[in-house]
Design an enzyme around this catalytic site. Structure first.
Site, PDB file in Angstrom:
ATOM      1  N   PHE A  19      -1.655   1.617   2.772  1.00 49.57           N
ATOM      2  CA  PHE A  19      -1.941   0.251   3.257  1.00 49.57           C
ATOM      3  C   PHE A  19      -0.652  -0.536   3.534  1.00 49.57           C
ATOM      4  O   PHE A  19      -0.451  -1.067   4.628  1.00 49.57           O
ATOM      5  CB  PHE A  19      -2.791  -0.463   2.197  1.00 49.57           C
ATOM      6  CG  PHE A  19      -3.271  -1.839   2.577  1.00 49.57           C
ATOM      7  CD1 PHE A  19      -3.906  -2.075   3.796  1.00 49.57           C
ATOM      8  CD2 PHE A  19      -3.103  -2.908   1.706  1.00 49.57           C
ATOM      9  CE1 PHE A  19      -4.362  -3.349   4.133  1.00 49.57           C
ATOM     10  CE2 PHE A  19      -3.560  -4.185   2.031  1.00 49.57           C
ATOM     11  CZ  PHE A  19      -4.183  -4.398   3.244  1.00 49.57           C
ATOM     12  N   LYS A 166       5.109   3.156 -12.657  1.00 49.84           N
ATOM     13  CA  LYS A 166       5.870   2.273 -11.765  1.00 49.84           C
ATOM     14  C   LYS A 166       7.137   1.764 -12.467  1.00 49.84           C
ATOM     15  O   LYS A 166       8.215   1.711 -11.874  1.00 49.84           O
ATOM     16  CB  LYS A 166       5.005   1.076 -11.339  1.00 49.84           C
ATOM     17  CG  LYS A 166       4.010   1.381 -10.227  1.00 49.84           C
ATOM     18  CD  LYS A 166       4.735   1.717  -8.953  1.00 49.84           C
ATOM     19  CE  LYS A 166       3.898   1.579  -7.702  1.00 49.84           C
ATOM     20  NZ  LYS A 166       4.623   1.976  -6.487  1.00 49.84           N
TER      21      LYS A 166
END
Length: 347
Positions: A19, A166
């Site tokens: 995205f 992350k």
């Protein structure tokens, strides 16, 4: 910056079907760059080109594709060679079913280090890493002041595996640059929940819950607080960070502004989408009800650590240092809903 000077520069965007990545490719092409992107399979090329076309751009031969995966050395040298900049957007998708958190942590960390090593060898000027607010806001005691780029997620606490991956991947990237960067520049973008115009079948996790809301699949709104940002502004920030000399060695939170509660999102949808949001349930669910649901529902269980916690962040650094000017959270929410309806993703 003129388009002509950019036309000689090649930018690699990793994970091109994602995205954020598609919106980055779109804005790079609009700015005149040549773009190469990695995909897991060349069968994704028509999807990416279709999403770019939905975004208003026919990429033609200014966009090329190469197969490369985070967990393998194959083709990364070919992907990075000749590039002035690398936007490392790709990241392992959050797994719902995993035996051990290392299934997400190791590919994320090793993927980043592989890209940085080859970028250094290939003479890349700067790598922009797409990290996440998940590398900033977890594991802290409740606080009312906004989190900033100086904050780091405390991974020793009860931190979900994706957010931990992350954090550790970004930490590893900074350590690499410090120890053996040899002139390679690194900058990092840490987006909050990413909303905005959906261009095709690939969209962010934040949009899944908005889709569920619009389809009437949520019985109400848990008391969860988050910050959001429009994907177009996330892409814009990547481009600013990529070329601005002052952004070297810096991380930037990508957020539209103040965090809001889930019930506020429901109210915005009802107000701005009128009849198209008639299935949205704008009542707040009591925490006790969510805790009971969590005994049997994995989605409810994942929400428990966030109930009632204010997760506010600030965009002051990106705004003051880079002149970044994001759309409002309300605009991002409305643009998301409009695109979901336009593409028939929400019936």
């Amino acid at each position: 910056m003129t388009t002509n000077s950019n036309s000689k520069k090649l930018v690699l965007v990793t994970g091109g079907s994602g995205f954020i990545a598609v919106h980055c490719i779109l804005q790079l092409l609009e700015a005149g760059y040549q773009v190469r992107t990695t995909v897991r399979s060349l069968t994704r090329e028509p999807d990416v080109r279709a999403m770019l076309k939905e975004g208003g751009f026919e990429a033609g031969d200014r966009l090329s594709f190469i197969v490369a995966e985070l967990g393998s050395d194959a083709n990364w040298i070919e992907a990075i060679t000749g590039c002035t900049y690398v936007l490392h957007v790709a990241s392992p998708t959050p797994l719902n079913q995993y035996e051990h958190e290392d299934e997400m942590i190791i590919p994320a960390r090793e993927g980043v280090l592989r890209v940085l090593r080859i970028a250094r060898k290939s003479g890349v000027k700067r790598v922009v890493l797409t990290s996440a607010v998940g590398a900033i806001v977890y594991g802290h005691k409740p606080q009312t002041i906004p989190f900033t780029e100086k904050d780091w997620t405390i991974t020793t606490g009860d931190v979900p595996a994706y957010q931990k991956s992350k954090t550790l991947a970004e930490r590893a990237a900074w350590d690499f640059i410090e120890r053996e960067g040899d002139g390679l520049e690194l900058s990092v973008v840490n987006p909050v929940g990413v909303l905005g115009p959906v261009l095709g079948p690939d969209y962010s996790h934040s949009i899944h819950f908005l889709k569920s809301m619009m389809e009437g699949k949520m019985p109400g709104c848990p008391k969860v607080n988050s910050s959001y940002v429009d994907v177009r502004d996330v892409a814009d920030l990547h481009l600013r960070v990529m070329t601005e000399p002052a952004a070297k060695g810096q991380r930037f939170i990508a957020t539209a502004g103040e965090s809001i509660w889930m019930v506020d999102i429901a109210k915005i949808l009802k107000q701005n989408m009128s009849a198209l949001a008639n299935k949205v349930n704008a009542k707040e669910l009591p925490n006790t009800l969510v805790r009971i649901a969590a005994l049997t529902n994995p989605v409810a269980k994942a929400i428990i650590p966030f109930l009632g916690k204010v997760m506010n962040t600030t965009n002051k650094k990106a705004v003051s240092m880079l002149g970044w000017s994001p759309r409002s959270t309300e605009e991002a929410i409305t643009a998301t809903a409009e695109s979901l309806i336009r593409l028939g993703i929400v019936k």
